[in-house]
Structure formats: structure tokens, C-alpha cells
Design an enzyme around this catalytic site. Structure first.
Site, PDB file in Angstrom:
ATOM      1  N   THR A  48       0.827  -1.207   0.000  1.00 42.37           N
ATOM      2  CA  THR A  48       0.000   0.000   0.000  1.00 42.37           C
ATOM      3  C   THR A  48       0.862   1.258   0.000  1.00 42.37           C
ATOM      4  O   THR A  48       0.575   2.210  -0.728  1.00 42.37           O
ATOM      5  CB  THR A  48      -0.956   0.000   1.211  1.00 42.37           C
ATOM      6  OG1 THR A  48      -1.761  -1.182   1.156  1.00 42.37           O
ATOM      7  CG2 THR A  48      -1.855   1.224   1.216  1.00 42.37           C
ATOM      8  N   CYS A  49       1.915   1.252   0.790  1.00 42.44           N
ATOM      9  CA  CYS A  49       2.803   2.420   0.871  1.00 42.44           C
ATOM     10  C   CYS A  49       3.462   2.693  -0.483  1.00 42.44           C
ATOM     11  O   CYS A  49       3.533   3.833  -0.938  1.00 42.44           O
ATOM     12  CB  CYS A  49       3.874   2.203   1.931  1.00 42.44           C
ATOM     13  SG  CYS A  49       3.213   1.748   3.544  1.00 42.44           S
ATOM     14  N   HIS A  50       3.933   1.623  -1.098  1.00 46.46           N
ATOM     15  CA  HIS A  50       4.695   1.720  -2.349  1.00 46.46           C
ATOM     16  C   HIS A  50       3.822   2.030  -3.559  1.00 46.46           C
ATOM     17  O   HIS A  50       4.220   2.813  -4.425  1.00 46.46           O
ATOM     18  CB  HIS A  50       5.435   0.402  -2.565  1.00 46.46           C
ATOM     19  CG  HIS A  50       6.394   0.409  -3.706  1.00 46.46           C
ATOM     20  ND1 HIS A  50       7.592   1.084  -3.671  1.00 46.46           N
ATOM     21  CD2 HIS A  50       6.330  -0.184  -4.928  1.00 46.46           C
ATOM     22  CE1 HIS A  50       8.232   0.906  -4.824  1.00 46.46           C
ATOM     23  NE2 HIS A  50       7.487   0.146  -5.594  1.00 46.46           N
TER      24      HIS A  50
END
EC number: 1.11.1.27
Length: 170
Positions: A48-50
Site C-alpha cells: 500500500t505504501c509503495h
């Protein structure tokens, strides 16, 4: 307790990862001057962050500048080597600065920590985004659903900045 609007950002030792390299500074040095958007992620290279969180900020760097933002900073509980590799791999280095909070000291001081030990990740930042004016927090948006990027995403923060400007004018 989670940091609230009206509170000053804490001053703890961190590693700053920027286009100039890695340096030992305090969080107050990085977050304490001008208008800063500080968003936090559970981990570099995590799905999700990436794929969903960082890209929105990278793609909207110019829009943030037009909204009066002096600096965009991403905080993560990873070591500076991983953070630097992530910043380079995503094309964010030079557009966004990164705080490598390897020991989660800043995450804890701001009340933005989450224990993900059950999944083998240890203490991490919760997913959030803050607007900070000269070291004082004016907005805190926290995500409550794992894997979701809504209130802490670039679009929501750009809207909040626009609303703040309209309030200041009105």
C-alpha cells in the site's frame, strides 16, 4: 496520545534522507520551519505504501508547492539504507524528503506508532498525514482501515490545504 492540532512537533534524533544524502538531524529541524506536509507509512516497499500512498505525493509535488507547501516529508520506521533505496526506486528522491525513524522514536513521541509485531514487522508508524506550520501541527488525518489510503492521501491533503487557505482569506 496522538499528536493534536496546536501541538508542536517533538524534537528527537532521526536520519534525514534527501537528495543531499543521509544526515543526522532532529525531527524539529526537518518539520519545524515553513509549511510542511508530513505523511507517515508503515514501511518502505510495502504494497500500500509503495503503490498507493507515496506515488500520490510524488505526482503532486508541483500542486503542493502551488498550495504553499515548502516541504513534503515521508516518515517510516525503516533504516536509512532501505529508505534511500525506496526513495531512489520510486523516483521520489529530490522531490520528497524522508525521515528514517529506525527505532520508532519519532513515531512514539508523536503517538503515531502501531505494534505490528504479530505480522513480524515490530513497531511502525500508522498511516497518517499532517500539515505543520512552523513546527505547529494544524491537521492530523489518520487512517483507521489497514491498507486504505483516503484521508492521508495526497488528494485529501491538497483539499485540506485549499480549505485552510479559504478560511484564512475569509
Amino acid at each position: 496520545m496522538t499528536i493534536q492540532p496546536g501541538q508542536r512537533v517533538p524534537s528527537v534524533p532521526i536520519k534525514l534522507v534527501s537528495v543531499d544524502g543521509v544526515s543526522d538531524v532532529s525531527s524539529a529541524d526537518v518539520l519545524g520551519s515553513g509549511t510542511v506536509v508530513f505523511f507517515t507509512v508503515p514501511g518502505a516497499f510495502t504494497p500500500t505504501c509503495h503503490l498507493n500512498h507515496l506515488p500520490g505525493f510524488v505526482e503532486n509535488v508541483e500542486r503542493f508547492a502551488m498550495a504553499g507547501v515548502d516541504r513534503i516529508v515521508c516518515g517510516t520506521v525503516n533504516d536509512q539504507h532501505v529508505v534511500k533505496a525506496w526513495a531512489e526506486a520510486t523516483g521520489a528522491l529530490g522531490k520528497i524528503d524522508f525521515i528514517a525513524d529506525g527505532l520508532a522514536k519519532l513515531a512514539r513521541e508523536m503517538g503515531l506508532e502501531r505494534d505490528l509485531s504479530g505480522g513480524g514487522l515490530g513497531i511502525r508508524f500508522i498511516r497518517s498525514a499532517l500539515i505543520i506550520e512552523d513546527g505547529v501541527v494544524t491537521l492530523v488525518n489518520l487512517e483507521t482501515v489497514p491498507g486504505e489510503v483516503s484521508g492521508s492521501g495526497a488528494g485529501a491533503i491538497l483539499e485540506a490545504l485549499s480549505a485552510e487557505r479559504h478560511q484564512a482569506i475569509g
